[in-house]
Motif scaffolding. Sequence first.
Motif, mmCIF file in Angstrom:
data_model
loop_
_atom_site.group_PDB
_atom_site.id
_atom_site.type_symbol
_atom_site.label_atom_id
_atom_site.label_comp_id
_atom_site.label_asym_id
_atom_site.label_seq_id
_atom_site.Cartn_x
_atom_site.Cartn_y
_atom_site.Cartn_z
ATOM 1 N N TYR A 1 0.893 -1.181 -0.061
ATOM 2 C CA TYR A 1 -0.021 0.248 -0.161
ATOM 3 C C TYR A 1 0.846 1.383 -0.056
ATOM 4 C CZ TYR A 1 -3.028 3.770 1.517
ATOM 5 O OH TYR A 1 -3.789 4.953 1.448
ATOM 6 N N ALA B 1 2.796 1.767 -3.567
ATOM 7 C CA ALA B 1 1.445 2.154 -4.245
ATOM 8 C C ALA B 1 0.969 3.642 -4.102
ATOM 9 C CB ALA B 1 0.440 1.273 -4.224
ATOM 10 N N HIS B 2 0.965 4.143 -3.024
ATOM 11 C CA HIS B 2 0.369 5.521 -2.484
ATOM 12 C C HIS B 2 1.556 6.445 -3.047
ATOM 13 C CE1 HIS B 2 -0.907 8.913 -0.160
ATOM 14 N NE2 HIS B 2 -2.059 8.313 -0.194
ATOM 15 N N ALA C 1 1.746 6.756 -6.658
ATOM 16 C CA ALA C 1 0.632 7.460 -7.404
ATOM 17 C C ALA C 1 0.522 8.938 -6.998
ATOM 18 C CB ALA C 1 -0.530 7.089 -6.913
ATOM 19 N N LEU D 1 -2.310 10.837 -14.262
ATOM 20 C CA LEU D 1 -3.444 10.021 -13.672
ATOM 21 C C LEU D 1 -4.789 10.771 -14.092
ATOM 22 C CD1 LEU D 1 -2.480 8.103 -10.550
ATOM 23 C CD2 LEU D 1 -3.529 7.057 -12.364
ATOM 24 N N VAL E 1 -7.815 9.926 -16.493
ATOM 25 C CA VAL E 1 -9.080 9.879 -16.142
ATOM 26 C C VAL E 1 -9.879 10.664 -16.689
ATOM 27 C CG1 VAL E 1 -10.502 10.236 -14.177
ATOM 28 C CG2 VAL E 1 -8.574 8.845 -13.874
ATOM 29 N N GLY F 1 -18.119 9.623 -12.059
ATOM 30 C CA GLY F 1 -16.819 8.815 -12.151
ATOM 31 C C GLY F 1 -15.291 9.667 -12.168
ATOM 32 N N CYS G 1 -12.469 10.208 -9.266
ATOM 33 C CA CYS G 1 -11.201 9.957 -9.341
ATOM 34 C C CYS G 1 -10.295 10.956 -9.231
ATOM 35 C CB CYS G 1 -10.911 9.267 -11.079
ATOM 36 S SG CYS G 1 -11.534 7.553 -11.222
ATOM 37 N N ALA H 1 -9.883 11.628 -5.779
ATOM 38 C CA ALA H 1 -8.954 10.719 -5.009
ATOM 39 C C ALA H 1 -7.419 10.851 -5.344
ATOM 40 C CB ALA H 1 -9.321 9.215 -5.814
ATOM 41 N N VAL H 2 -7.222 11.229 -6.543
ATOM 42 C CA VAL H 2 -5.886 11.499 -6.983
ATOM 43 C C VAL H 2 -5.248 13.112 -6.147
ATOM 44 C CG1 VAL H 2 -4.132 12.038 -8.876
ATOM 45 C CG2 VAL H 2 -6.068 10.759 -9.314
ATOM 46 N N ARG I 1 -6.359 13.829 -3.037
ATOM 47 C CA ARG I 1 -6.092 13.402 -1.791
ATOM 48 C C ARG I 1 -4.901 12.524 -1.671
ATOM 49 N NH1 ARG I 1 -10.860 9.981 0.384
ATOM 50 N NH2 ARG I 1 -9.639 9.991 2.206
ATOM 51 N N ILE I 2 -4.511 11.629 -2.867
ATOM 52 C CA ILE I 2 -3.369 10.773 -2.712
ATOM 53 C C ILE I 2 -2.062 11.814 -2.931
ATOM 54 C CG2 ILE I 2 -1.749 9.091 -4.006
ATOM 55 C CD1 ILE I 2 -4.558 7.909 -4.834
#
Lengths: 129, 131
Positions: free
Chosen positions: A55, A58-59, A62, A71, A75, A114, A118, A121-122, A124-125
Amino acid sequence: MNDKHLRTPLKNVRGLGPARSGTHHFTVQRITAVALVPLALWFVWFALSLIHLDYAGAHALAARPLNAVLLVAFVLSVFWHAQLGLQVVIEDYVHRPGLEIVSQLAVKFLCVLGALACVLAVVRIALGS
Amino acid sequence: MPQAARPKSPHLQIYRWQIQMVSSILHRAAGIALAAGTVLLVCLLASLAAGPEAYANVQHYAASPLGQLLLLGWTWSLAFHLLNGLRHLLEDTGAGFPIKTFVMTGWIAVIGSFVLTALVWACVLLQRGGA
């Protein structure tokens, strides 16, 4: 050109066609398609890189600025291109007017949702929250 | 009933299957499959943002037999839609329409999609073996 009309032929042609938007749909479908050629290949690399990462790894992958930007670009292109493609499928196969409007709206709303989900989410990451 | 004897417009059941129509139908089918696959894209990114438990959940479902089958299907869909999409872009320039060329590029897209899928999944299996 009719003498009684001051509009130029170009003005008359604009907005014509069954979709009433001329070649706009075609053009945007092609632009997103061209964008998706490198972006999709890049995303395959990204997805393959995730396999051997836990995790945190991967985090971190990204969250790297270049990856986060790509990303978001991927998206947005994907959902835009998907909406344009599904719109044509519905135009071709769904002939009940009410059902057609409902399904066109549903596809548009789902694609926007969607894409927004996405992108959020990106962000936030990337911002590490 | 004189109407029954009238010739009907030929449709899919009548035409002999050929690469021109197969690539067209597959392009649309793969596109629809890929649109459905965006659900996984949302799940992947949202779970990565949400935390380790959510990410482990997505990993678990992706690694399940059904998940692997879907991922395999989406890999092929992406490979074919990409290759046949490039073919469409080539045709947008006006090139590629002579029948021989059109048939050849159609076969390239179909066969190439399986080659690309095999390449990607070779990478998957290699990574998994190395892990």
